[in-house]
Design a protein around this motif. Structure first.
Motif, PDB file in Angstrom:
ATOM      1  N   LEU A  57       0.819  -1.205   0.000  1.00 39.64           N
ATOM      2  CA  LEU A  57       0.000   0.000   0.000  1.00 39.64           C
ATOM      3  C   LEU A  57       0.853   1.254   0.000  1.00 39.64           C
ATOM      4  O   LEU A  57       0.567   2.230  -0.705  1.00 39.64           O
ATOM      5  N   ARG A  58       1.952   1.241   0.764  1.00 45.30           N
ATOM      6  CA  ARG A  58       2.846   2.396   0.813  1.00 45.30           C
ATOM      7  C   ARG A  58       3.425   2.691  -0.569  1.00 45.30           C
ATOM      8  O   ARG A  58       3.541   3.851  -0.967  1.00 45.30           O
ATOM      9  N   GLN A  59       3.787   1.652  -1.313  1.00 51.45           N
ATOM     10  CA  GLN A  59       4.332   1.865  -2.646  1.00 51.45           C
ATOM     11  C   GLN A  59       3.307   2.511  -3.571  1.00 51.45           C
ATOM     12  O   GLN A  59       3.639   3.372  -4.396  1.00 51.45           O
ATOM     13  N   GLN A  60       2.049   2.114  -3.420  1.00 52.98           N
ATOM     14  CA  GLN A  60       0.987   2.734  -4.221  1.00 52.98           C
ATOM     15  C   GLN A  60       0.822   4.208  -3.850  1.00 52.98           C
ATOM     16  O   GLN A  60       0.647   5.065  -4.725  1.00 52.98           O
ATOM     17  N   LEU A  61       0.887   4.500  -2.548  1.00 54.37           N
ATOM     18  CA  LEU A  61       0.730   5.881  -2.094  1.00 54.37           C
ATOM     19  C   LEU A  61       1.911   6.736  -2.531  1.00 54.37           C
ATOM     20  O   LEU A  61       1.745   7.913  -2.875  1.00 54.37           O
ATOM     21  N   VAL A  62       3.122   6.162  -2.513  1.00 51.99           N
ATOM     22  CA  VAL A  62       4.310   6.882  -2.975  1.00 51.99           C
ATOM     23  C   VAL A  62       4.126   7.316  -4.428  1.00 51.99           C
ATOM     24  O   VAL A  62       4.437   8.450  -4.805  1.00 51.99           O
ATOM     25  N   LYS A  63       3.603   6.416  -5.256  1.00 49.62           N
ATOM     26  CA  LYS A  63       3.384   6.742  -6.669  1.00 49.62           C
ATOM     27  C   LYS A  63       2.352   7.860  -6.823  1.00 49.62           C
ATOM     28  O   LYS A  63       2.508   8.745  -7.682  1.00 49.62           O
ATOM     29  N   LYS A  64       1.330   7.856  -5.987  1.00 47.67           N
ATOM     30  CA  LYS A  64       0.296   8.898  -6.073  1.00 47.67           C
ATOM     31  C   LYS A  64       0.864  10.261  -5.678  1.00 47.67           C
ATOM     32  O   LYS A  64       0.577  11.273  -6.320  1.00 47.67           O
ATOM     33  N   ILE A  65       1.668  10.274  -4.603  1.00 49.52           N
ATOM     34  CA  ILE A  65       2.277  11.541  -4.171  1.00 49.52           C
ATOM     35  C   ILE A  65       3.247  12.042  -5.235  1.00 49.52           C
ATOM     36  O   ILE A  65       3.252  13.226  -5.587  1.00 49.52           O
ATOM     37  N   ALA A  66       4.075  11.125  -5.752  1.00 54.73           N
ATOM     38  CA  ALA A  66       5.062  11.515  -6.771  1.00 54.73           C
ATOM     39  C   ALA A  66       4.380  12.086  -8.011  1.00 54.73           C
ATOM     40  O   ALA A  66       4.910  13.003  -8.646  1.00 54.73           O
ATOM     41  N   ALA A  67       3.198  11.565  -8.336  1.00 59.87           N
ATOM     42  CA  ALA A  67       2.477  12.041  -9.522  1.00 59.87           C
ATOM     43  C   ALA A  67       1.949  13.465  -9.342  1.00 59.87           C
ATOM     44  O   ALA A  67       1.713  14.175 -10.325  1.00 59.87           O
ATOM     45  N   GLU A  68       1.763  13.896  -8.113  1.00 58.98           N
ATOM     46  CA  GLU A  68       1.246  15.247  -7.859  1.00 58.98           C
ATOM     47  C   GLU A  68       2.351  16.301  -7.845  1.00 58.98           C
ATOM     48  O   GLU A  68       2.077  17.501  -7.981  1.00 58.98           O
ATOM     49  N   ILE A  69       3.583  15.887  -7.652  1.00 58.10           N
ATOM     50  CA  ILE A  69       4.682  16.845  -7.515  1.00 58.10           C
ATOM     51  C   ILE A  69       4.929  17.658  -8.791  1.00 58.10           C
ATOM     52  O   ILE A  69       5.110  18.885  -8.716  1.00 58.10           O
ATOM     53  N   PRO A  70       4.942  17.053  -9.990  1.00 62.05           N
ATOM     54  CA  PRO A  70       5.175  17.875 -11.195  1.00 62.05           C
ATOM     55  C   PRO A  70       4.173  19.018 -11.356  1.00 62.05           C
ATOM     56  O   PRO A  70       4.532  20.103 -11.827  1.00 62.05           O
ATOM     57  N   VAL A  71       2.937  18.780 -10.949  1.00 59.91           N
ATOM     58  CA  VAL A  71       1.919  19.834 -11.037  1.00 59.91           C
ATOM     59  C   VAL A  71       2.268  20.976 -10.088  1.00 59.91           C
ATOM     60  O   VAL A  71       2.180  22.161 -10.453  1.00 59.91           O
ATOM     61  N   ALA A  72       2.691  20.631  -8.865  1.00 53.52           N
ATOM     62  CA  ALA A  72       3.073  21.651  -7.886  1.00 53.52           C
ATOM     63  C   ALA A  72       4.289  22.440  -8.359  1.00 53.52           C
ATOM     64  O   ALA A  72       4.358  23.661  -8.180  1.00 53.52           O
ATOM     65  N   VAL A  73       5.258  21.746  -8.964  1.00 53.65           N
ATOM     66  CA  VAL A  73       6.452  22.421  -9.490  1.00 53.65           C
ATOM     67  C   VAL A  73       6.066  23.374 -10.608  1.00 53.65           C
ATOM     68  O   VAL A  73       6.546  24.513 -10.677  1.00 53.65           O
ATOM     69  N   GLN A  74       5.178  22.931 -11.487  1.00 53.81           N
ATOM     70  CA  GLN A  74       4.740  23.783 -12.597  1.00 53.81           C
ATOM     71  C   GLN A  74       4.023  25.030 -12.082  1.00 53.81           C
ATOM     72  O   GLN A  74       4.219  26.128 -12.596  1.00 53.81           O
ATOM     73  N   GLU A  75       3.199  24.866 -11.051  1.00 51.81           N
ATOM     74  CA  GLU A  75       2.497  26.012 -10.467  1.00 51.81           C
ATOM     75  C   GLU A  75       3.480  27.011  -9.874  1.00 51.81           C
ATOM     76  O   GLU A  75       3.289  28.226  -9.981  1.00 51.81           O
ATOM     77  N   TYR A  76       4.539  26.495  -9.253  1.00 52.98           N
ATOM     78  CA  TYR A  76       5.545  27.399  -8.700  1.00 52.98           C
ATOM     79  C   TYR A  76       6.207  28.206  -9.810  1.00 52.98           C
ATOM     80  O   TYR A  76       6.372  29.431  -9.700  1.00 52.98           O
TER      81      TYR A  76
END
Length: 430
Positions: A310-329
Motif C-alpha cells: 500500500l505504501r508503494q501505491q501511495l508513494v506513486k500517487k504523491i510523486a504524480a502530484e509533484i510535477p503539477v506543484a512544481v509547474q504552479e511554482y
C-alpha cells in the motif's frame, strides 16, 4: 535568478562522512549568514539532519553559484574542494525544486513517507528566514512546499502504514483502545525489538509505560532516559503489571511462555496482546486470543507486508502530484515581472475612485458618514470588478513568448508609466 541545491545525503555517503558533513543546530544561524555573504548567493536555506545535509540557494549565475556553494562547504567543514566534489550532488532549477517537494513529502527519506522530515524542513526555512537569508523566491517556494507536504500527509496518511512488526503492533493497540489517555502499556523484554517498541510508543500518548525486564537495573537505566512517564519493574512482577495494563508487548528470547491463560483470567476483555517473541511468549487458546485482541509475529508480518504494498501505491500517487506543484511554482515565478504593472493599475484605479468620491462629496455635501461609507464600498467593488478580468488576462499573457509586447500594449491601453527594472527588483525583494 536560478535555484540550485547541493546535496550530501545517506544514499552515496558513508556514515563516517555524514557525521563529518553535518551542521550542528547551534551553528545553523551562523552558517546561513556566512553562506549568504558568498558571491553569487542571493538567498539560501541549509537543511541538516541525521541523514542528509542539503543547501538550497537562489543564485545570479549557475556556474558561479555552483562553485561558491561547494567552496563554502569545503571551508566550513575544513576539507579540500576535491573531497566535496567526490560526494556532492548538484541539481538546478526544476530538478532542484522537484527534489525539495520530494524531500518535504518524505519520498527521499530512509523510511519512505516518514513525517519528521517536514518538521525539519520547516525549522530550516524559519531559521533562514529569521536570519534574513531568504527573500521573495524562497519565502514563496518553501511556503508552497510546506503546504503541499502537509496536504500529502493528511490526504494519503502514508506514515500510518507500519513498516516494522513493533510499529504494526502499536497501531493495533491504538486501533483497539482508541484513546491512549489514561492507558498503561507494558513492554516486556528490552532487546532490539523491545527498545524499538519503546521508541515508537513514547510519543503516542500513553499515560504510563512500564518496562519489564529480567535485569531490573537495565530497565531502570532506560526508564530514567525517558522521564516520569516510563517506569521499570522486574520480570517477577509481571503478574502485577498485567493486572494494571491495557496493552502488553512482549519481545523476550525464551523457550517457555511468559504469559498463559491463567495469568489472564482476571483481565478485562479489552486487553491487547502483542507477541513479538519467537518462540511465542504468550500461549493462550484461540478463543481467548480473539477475545483479548492477540497478535503474534506472523500476523504482524502479514500486516507489514500488506502495508508495504500500500505504501508503494501511495508513494506513486504523491510523486504524480509533484510535477503539477512544481509547474504552479514556476508559473508564479514567471509572473513576477508583471507584479509592478498590476500594482500600478490598482493604484491608478484607486486614484480614479478617490477623485470620483471627492467630486461627489462636493456636489452632495449633505451626505453623512454612513452614506459615504456605503458609497465608498460600492465604488470600490465596481473598480475591483472592472480590473479583475484585465489583471487575470495580463497574468496569463505574461508567461507567453510575446509577453513583452503584450505588457507594453496593456500599459498603453491603461495609460500606465514605464515600469523599470529597479521597480521590478524592489517588488521582488519584498
Amino acid at each position: 535568478m536560478f535555484i540550485i541545491y547541493v546535496n550530501l545525503d545517506y544514499h552515496p555517503l558513508p556514515l563516517a562522512l555524514r557525521e563529518q558533513f553535518s551542521f550542528a543546530a547551534e551553528q545553523l544561524a551562523q552558517a546561513d549568514q556566512q553562506l549568504n555573504e558568498e558571491k553569487s548567493i542571493l538567498e539560501n536555506v541549509i537543511l541538516s539532519t541525521c541523514n542528509r545535509t542539503e543547501i538550497y540557494a537562489v543564485v545570479d549565475q549557475i556556474h558561479t553559484g555552483r562553485y561558491y556553494l561547494k567552496r563554502f562547504l569545503a571551508n566550513w567543514f575544513k576539507v579540500d574542494l576535491a573531497t566535496i566534489n567526490d560526494y556532492v550532488m548538484i541539481e538546478e532549477q526544476s530538478a532542484a525544486v522537484t527534489h525539495l517537494f520530494r524531500v518535504a513529502s518524505g519520498l527521499e527519506s530512509l523510511i519512505i513517507g516518514e513525517p519528521q522530515i517536514l518538521g525539519q524542513v520547516k525549522r530550516a526555512f524559519f531559521a533562514a528566514q529569521a536570519n534574513a537569508t531568504t527573500g521573495a523566491i524562497f519565502n514563496h517556494l518553501f511556503q508552497e512546499v510546506i503546504t503541499f507536504a502537509k496536504r500529502m500527509h493528511t490526504e494519503y496518511k502514508i506514515s500510518e502504514h507500519s513498516i516494522s512488526s513493533s510499529q504494526a503492533g502499536l497501531h493495533q493497540i491504538k486501533a483497539h483502545l482508541q484513546s491512549l489517555q489514561d492507558k498503561q502499556l507494558a513492554i516486556v523484554g528490552l532487546g532490539e525489538m523491545g527498545r524499538q517498541a519503546l521508541d515508537n510508543a513514547y510519543n503516542m500518548g500513553f499515560s504510563r509505560i512500564v518496562l519489564v525486564n529480567r535485569t531490573l537495573a537495565k530497565a531502570q537505566h532506560l526508564a530514567a532516559n525517558f522521564g516520569g512517564q516510563v517506569s521499570a519493574a522486574p520480570l517477577t512482577k509481571l503478574p502485577d503489571v498485567l493486572a494494571t495494563s491495557d496493552a502488553v508487548i512482549t519481545a523476550v528470547a525464551t523457550q517457555e511462555p511468559l504469559i498463559d491463560a491463567q495469568a489472564l483470567t482476571v483481565r478485562q476483555p479489552n486487553l491487547v496482546l502483542i507477541d513479538l517473541g519467537v518462540p511465542r511468549n504468550i500461549r493462550i487458546t484461540p478463543q481467548l486470543a480473539e477475545q483479548l485482541h492477540y497478535y503474534n509475529i506472523d500476523q504482524l508480518t502479514e500486516i507489514v507486508q500488506s502495508n508495504n504494498e500500500l505504501r508503494q501505491q501511495l508513494v506513486k500517487k504523491i510523486a504524480a502530484e509533484i510535477p503539477v506543484a512544481v509547474q504552479e511554482y514556476y508559473t508564479w515565478q514567471r509572473q513576477l515581472h508583471i507584479v509592478p504593472v498590476i500594482k500600478e493599475l490598482r493604484e491608478s484605479a484607486l486614484v480614479v475612485q478617490d477623485t470620483a468620491l471627492t467630486s461627489l462629496q462636493h456636489k452632495l455635501p449633505e451626505l453623512n458618514e454612513h452614506e459615504l461609507k456605503v458609497i465608498r464600498k460600492h465604488m470600490k467593488s465596481i473598480v475591483n470588478q472592472m480590473i479583475k478580468q484585465p489583471i487575470k488576462t495580463i497574468k496569463e499573457l505574461s508567461i507567453t513568448s510575446d509577453a513583452d509586447v503584450d505588457i507594453d500594449f496593456f500599459k498603453q491601453i491603461f495609460g500606465l508609466a514605464e515600469v523599470d527594472e529597479a521597480a521590478v527588483k524592489k517588488e521582488v525583494a519584498k
